[in-house]
Scaffold this active site. Sequence first.
Site, PDB file in Angstrom:
ATOM      1  N   LEU A 199     -10.940 -48.217  -6.801  1.00  0.00           N
ATOM      2  CA  LEU A 199     -11.058 -46.778  -6.578  1.00  0.00           C
ATOM      3  C   LEU A 199     -12.377 -46.390  -5.932  1.00  0.00           C
ATOM      4  CD1 LEU A 199      -9.576 -45.448  -9.950  1.00  0.00           C
ATOM      5  CD2 LEU A 199      -8.417 -45.630  -7.741  1.00  0.00           C
ATOM      6  N   GLY A 200     -13.436 -47.151  -6.205  1.00  0.00           N
ATOM      7  CA  GLY A 200     -14.731 -46.805  -5.627  1.00  0.00           C
ATOM      8  C   GLY A 200     -15.829 -47.710  -6.130  1.00  0.00           C
ATOM      9  N   GLY A 238     -20.258 -47.941  -6.783  1.00  0.00           N
ATOM     10  CA  GLY A 238     -21.510 -47.211  -6.941  1.00  0.00           C
ATOM     11  C   GLY A 238     -22.663 -48.172  -7.061  1.00  0.00           C
ATOM     12  N   MET A 241     -24.161 -49.036  -9.704  1.00  0.00           N
ATOM     13  CA  MET A 241     -24.100 -49.861 -10.909  1.00  0.00           C
ATOM     14  C   MET A 241     -22.832 -50.684 -11.022  1.00  0.00           C
ATOM     15  SD  MET A 241     -25.715 -47.401 -13.832  1.00  0.00           S
ATOM     16  CE  MET A 241     -25.491 -48.678 -15.050  1.00  0.00           C
ATOM     17  N   VAL A 283     -15.247 -49.277  -9.769  1.00  0.00           N
ATOM     18  CA  VAL A 283     -14.231 -48.621 -10.583  1.00  0.00           C
ATOM     19  C   VAL A 283     -12.851 -49.017 -10.051  1.00  0.00           C
ATOM     20  CG1 VAL A 283     -13.311 -46.437 -11.437  1.00  0.00           C
ATOM     21  CG2 VAL A 283     -15.772 -46.689 -11.062  1.00  0.00           C
ATOM     22  N   LYS A 295     -14.273 -49.306 -15.296  1.00  0.00           N
ATOM     23  CA  LYS A 295     -15.559 -49.440 -14.608  1.00  0.00           C
ATOM     24  C   LYS A 295     -16.182 -50.769 -14.998  1.00  0.00           C
ATOM     25  CE  LYS A 295     -19.799 -47.047 -13.405  1.00  0.00           C
ATOM     26  NZ  LYS A 295     -20.567 -45.788 -13.486  1.00  0.00           N
ATOM     27  N   ASP A 332     -27.643 -37.293 -13.844  1.00  0.00           N
ATOM     28  CA  ASP A 332     -27.167 -37.609 -12.488  1.00  0.00           C
ATOM     29  C   ASP A 332     -26.013 -36.692 -12.115  1.00  0.00           C
ATOM     30  OD1 ASP A 332     -27.199 -38.923 -10.057  1.00  0.00           O
ATOM     31  OD2 ASP A 332     -25.880 -40.541 -10.722  1.00  0.00           O
TER      32      ASP A 332
END
Length: 334
Positions: free
Chosen positions: A12-13, A15, A17, A20, A35, A128
């Site tokens: 899904l994506g 980042g 860290m 996901v 995640k 954040d």
Amino acid sequence: MKYGRYEIIEELGRGTMGVVYKAHDPQIDRMVALKVLREDRVVSQEFVVRFLREAKAIGRITHPNIVTVYDVGQDHGTIYIAMEYLEGRPLNDVIKGRRFPVEEAVNICSQVAEALGYAHGRGITHRDIKPSNIILTPDNRIKLTDFGIARIEDPDAAQQTQAGDILGTPVYMSPEQVLGKTADGRSDLYALGVIAFEMVTGQRPFDGGNIAAIFQSITHQAPPDPMALGGCGSRTLADLILRSLAKKPEDRFQTGEAMAAALKRCLDSDSHPFPEMTRRPVKAAASKKRVLAALAGVLLTLAVAMIGIQMLRKTPPPPPLKHPPWRLRNQPPN
């Protein structure tokens, strides 16, 4: 591929860290968002601690506008968190190329403020807040996600964040975060103010060609008036946003609940978004009226005096008296 019992469906994506995935939980036959900590982060104990802190942070809270955590575990030499799978779009995709009507912006931001107020009340600071961490569902509800760098206010725990460690996305960071100072819930509300500014004006309050320029603007420059940029359409909302972007935390809203209530009052044209601040402007306005009235009175008096002087200059002198004024009319002259 699996992590624990979870079967990966698709990515899904990504980042800073982790990654996901959309995954399936066969035990209860539901989709989850999984995640997984990036493998290059596993070598850093600091990032492992932050990742686990995310699970601890959002696992402690239950709120309709905050993503739900189901599970946490370890597999393939890394760590994962199983979370609620959300149907919707991240707010950063929705914001692109548009300005939001006041009512829509207020609805979204007030939901975020209420969710933050709930989290802050339980000792959790997100640190954040940005559009990509806000999911907008098809029924216009928001879900706040990614507490990956949340700070847990636990007096019994050792401080995990090193002094001066800058976390967060630069353009949404508060002045105290930029300066490496302690961030609390008011820093999250500042970031929400930046988002509100961006939603109603179509641009960000502080920007620059590099991080140094952005940080300079955040810490030293006053934000432009949203009304002057067009699109805001509400003086009360513009004032609320400017208050949210105050350099000093004590000059902002102190709780998410207070900010949410003020946002909702923006839809009432007869009310002020923050009543506790109405006395000073009203008093100032009344004082200004008194000064103007006094000045008008002085000017009117001077004008009347000048007219009188001009009339006296143009009036011919009276004819001389035949008799001295002290003689009686029936007294004959000598």
